[in-house]
Design an enzyme around this catalytic site. Structure first.
Site, PDB file in Angstrom:
ATOM      1  N   GLY A  66       0.811  -1.208   0.000  1.00 20.69           N
ATOM      2  CA  GLY A  66       0.000   0.000   0.000  1.00 20.69           C
ATOM      3  C   GLY A  66       0.848   1.262   0.000  1.00 20.69           C
ATOM      4  O   GLY A  66       0.525   2.250  -0.671  1.00 20.69           O
ATOM      5  N   THR A  67       1.928   1.241   0.758  1.00 22.29           N
ATOM      6  CA  THR A  67       2.783   2.428   0.860  1.00 22.29           C
ATOM      7  C   THR A  67       3.360   2.795  -0.510  1.00 22.29           C
ATOM      8  O   THR A  67       3.339   3.966  -0.913  1.00 22.29           O
ATOM      9  CB  THR A  67       3.909   2.180   1.879  1.00 22.29           C
ATOM     10  N   ASN A 146      -7.834   4.520   8.578  1.00 18.92           N
ATOM     11  CA  ASN A 146      -7.267   3.350   9.259  1.00 18.92           C
ATOM     12  C   ASN A 146      -7.332   3.452  10.779  1.00 18.92           C
ATOM     13  O   ASN A 146      -7.247   2.449  11.465  1.00 18.92           O
ATOM     14  CB  ASN A 146      -5.825   3.119   8.814  1.00 18.92           C
ATOM     15  N   GLN A 174      -7.728   0.171   3.530  1.00 16.44           N
ATOM     16  CA  GLN A 174      -8.582  -0.365   4.604  1.00 16.44           C
ATOM     17  C   GLN A 174      -9.939  -0.840   4.078  1.00 16.44           C
ATOM     18  O   GLN A 174     -10.692  -1.475   4.819  1.00 16.44           O
ATOM     19  CB  GLN A 174      -8.811   0.691   5.694  1.00 16.44           C
ATOM     20  N   SER A 194      -3.681  -3.174  -0.553  1.00 19.05           N
ATOM     21  CA  SER A 194      -2.579  -3.948   0.016  1.00 19.05           C
ATOM     22  C   SER A 194      -3.086  -5.305   0.491  1.00 19.05           C
ATOM     23  O   SER A 194      -4.074  -5.380   1.228  1.00 19.05           O
ATOM     24  CB  SER A 194      -1.977  -3.176   1.196  1.00 19.05           C
ATOM     25  N   HIS A 196      -2.009  -7.659   2.609  1.00 22.11           N
ATOM     26  CA  HIS A 196      -1.985  -8.154   3.987  1.00 22.11           C
ATOM     27  C   HIS A 196      -3.113  -7.587   4.847  1.00 22.11           C
ATOM     28  O   HIS A 196      -3.303  -8.017   5.984  1.00 22.11           O
ATOM     29  CB  HIS A 196      -0.604  -7.938   4.631  1.00 22.11           C
ATOM     30  N   THR A 232      11.893  -7.482 -10.887  1.00 23.27           N
ATOM     31  CA  THR A 232      11.382  -8.843 -11.088  1.00 23.27           C
ATOM     32  C   THR A 232      10.119  -9.044 -10.250  1.00 23.27           C
ATOM     33  O   THR A 232      10.101  -8.723  -9.065  1.00 23.27           O
ATOM     34  CB  THR A 232      12.457  -9.866 -10.688  1.00 23.27           C
ATOM     35  N   CYS A 320       1.681   2.327  12.606  1.00 23.40           N
ATOM     36  CA  CYS A 320       2.861   3.051  12.161  1.00 23.40           C
ATOM     37  C   CYS A 320       3.226   4.181  13.119  1.00 23.40           C
ATOM     38  O   CYS A 320       4.313   4.723  13.052  1.00 23.40           O
ATOM     39  CB  CYS A 320       2.632   3.608  10.770  1.00 23.40           C
TER      40      CYS A 320
HETATM   41  C1  LIG Z   1      -1.757  -0.272   5.995  1.00 23.99           C
HETATM   42  C2  LIG Z   1      -2.074   0.971   5.257  1.00 23.99           C
HETATM   43  C3  LIG Z   1      -1.197   1.486   4.303  1.00 23.99           C
HETATM   44  C4  LIG Z   1       0.166   0.888   4.044  1.00 23.99           C
HETATM   45  O1  LIG Z   1       0.089  -0.358   3.380  1.00 23.99           O
HETATM   46  P1  LIG Z   1       1.347  -1.353   3.462  1.00 23.99           P
HETATM   47  O2  LIG Z   1       0.997  -2.450   2.500  1.00 23.99           O
HETATM   48  O3  LIG Z   1       1.400  -1.843   4.880  1.00 23.99           O
HETATM   49  O4  LIG Z   1       2.543  -0.597   3.055  1.00 23.99           O
HETATM   50  C5  LIG Z   1      -1.571   2.617   3.609  1.00 23.99           C
HETATM   51  N1  LIG Z   1      -2.754   3.207   3.835  1.00 23.99           N
HETATM   52  C6  LIG Z   1      -3.634   2.736   4.735  1.00 23.99           C
HETATM   53  C7  LIG Z   1      -4.941   3.425   4.935  1.00 23.99           C
HETATM   54  C8  LIG Z   1      -3.327   1.610   5.491  1.00 23.99           C
HETATM   55  O5  LIG Z   1      -4.190   1.149   6.385  1.00 23.99           O
END
Ligand SMILES: *Cc1c(COP(=O)(O)O)cnc(C)c1O
Length: 378
Positions: A66-67, A146, A174, A194, A196, A232, A320
């Site tokens: 996500g980042t 989040n 989210q 993202s 996870h 890759t 974070c």
């Molecule tokens: C977790 C999160 C991210 C970051 O995603 P990652 O895959 O952990 O880098 C970005 N934005 C929101 C709103 C999140 O909850």
């Protein structure tokens, strides 16, 4: 109860990934059999991801999470549209993966408007409309927050942006897999997700980029992802994302309703049993699993440590920012005073949580809060 920080890897997802972590280890850019197998797996995952979002496969770009997707959307659009203008609009409650790229761009000649929110954390679409200027190149407003779980009026904001000819990005990290997300119905131009956060593996995500949107590459160095994201491919991760998004978006509404019922039981129970507590975030426009409170006269960290001792994993806000004693930027944007914002607790539920677990938290929380409050307070 910290499923907003991350979720478990589903056994079915791991099973789908396993061949690509073992025997089928080919590089998706090679031409022989193993490479073609990897390529096929990547493209199948792209199709699954596109289907889950109502997008076309060629509009899906895999990233490291996500980042990266947020960084790419913001810097990629900003640098690609630099001739048109240097103004970006976002909100004060975005994830740091959006805010910090914006702050970075400010050091490189861009001008950023950080829109305020109301006391529930809602962005006013009218504010977005009024903030758009001749030189605005991008609006980025998150789908769902989040920390406090508030769901923003993204469809309305997207409509305003389209009318005014400005690109619109939403951080839907989210939201995807938790509430329905359809890029066509929403009318967004770019969207981050993202794996996870919906029972996929860590370190893999995607950016949806509407066909025709110009965007500078963020990572340079190879021709992968149609020359837009070098490196890759993380084949196993991509396969895991595809499997996880398909699972998370099927029978979503029924699952979300079940989780929301647990959440409401938790919220009502805490408000009933603990004095001097405030629920944060919008009561209705809210993620199904999110409960977020502020307890007056309490320090959030000690609350978390006491819950941990009792076997409850929770967070004070975003994963974070925990570990720092600074009150969260999100809570300050809601207008909460520092002493209230310090005592925050986020409990985020998932399909794996049970009614018994909610009862357990409701049993132990009032005593923990009472113990931590200075004598005579409240
Ligand atoms: C977790 C999160 C991210 C970051 O995603 P990652 O895959 O952990 O880098 C970005 N934005 C929101 C709103 C999140 O909850």
């Amino acid at each position: 109860m910290d499923n907003a920080a991350t979720t478990s890897l589903k056994p079915e997802v791991l099973e789908a990934m396993m061949p690509y972590l073992t025997g089928k280890y080919g590089n998706a850019s090679t031409l022989y059999l193993e490479g073609r197998e990897a390529r096929e797996a990547v493209e199948q995952a792209r199709e699954r991801t596109a289907r889950a979002l109502g997008a076309q496969p060629e509009e899906i770009y895999f990233t490291s999470g996500g980042t990266e997707a947020d960084n790419w959307a913001i810097k990629g659009v900003a640098f690609a549209r630099r001739e048109k203008g240097n103004h970006i609009i976002t909100s004060q409650i975005e994830h740091h993966a959006v805010l910090q790229p914006c702050e970075y761009l400010e050091k490189h000649g861009f001008h950023v408007t950080y829109l305020p929110v109301d006391s529930d954390g809602l962005v006013d679409p009218g504010d977005v409309s009024r903030a758009i200027e001749q030189n605005t190149v991008l609006v980025s407003i998150m789908f769902a927050n989040n920390e406090i779980g508030t769901i923003e009026p993204v469809a309305e904001i997207a409509r305003i942006c389209r009318e005014k000819g400005v690109l619109f990005h939403t951080d839907a990290v989210q939201a995807v897999g938790h509430v329905p997300v359809d890029v066509e119905k929403l009318g967004v131009d770019l969207l981050s997700l993202s794996a996870h956060k919906f029972h996929g593996p860590k370190g893999i995500g995607a950016l949806y980029v509407r066909k025709g949107v110009r965007l500078d590459p963020f990572i340079h160095g190879g021709g992968q992802e149609r020359n837009r994201r070098a490196g890759t491919e993380n084949v196993a991760g991509i396969v895991g994302l595809g499997a996880a998004i398909e699972l998370a978006t099927s029978s979503l509404e029924e699952r979300a309703a079940r989780i929301a019922a647990l959440r409401d039981k938790l919220i009502d129970g805490v408000l009933e049993r603990v004095p001097d507590v405030k629920l944060n975030g919008h009561r209705i426009m809210r993620l199904p699993g999110n409960a977020h409170f502020c307890f007056r006269f309490i320090e959030g960290e000690s609350l978390l440590l006491n819950l941990d001792v009792k076997g409850v994993s929770a967070s004070s806000g975003s994963a974070c920012t925990s570990g720092s004693l600074e009150p969260s930027h999100v809570l300050l944007a809601l207008g909460l005073p520092h002493e209230m914002a310090q005592g925050s607790l986020r409990l985020t539920l998932d399909e794996e949580n049970t009614g018994e677990e909610v009862d357990y938290v409701l049993d132990i929380l009032p005593d923990i809060v009472k113990k931590l409050r200075p004598a005579g307070s409240g």
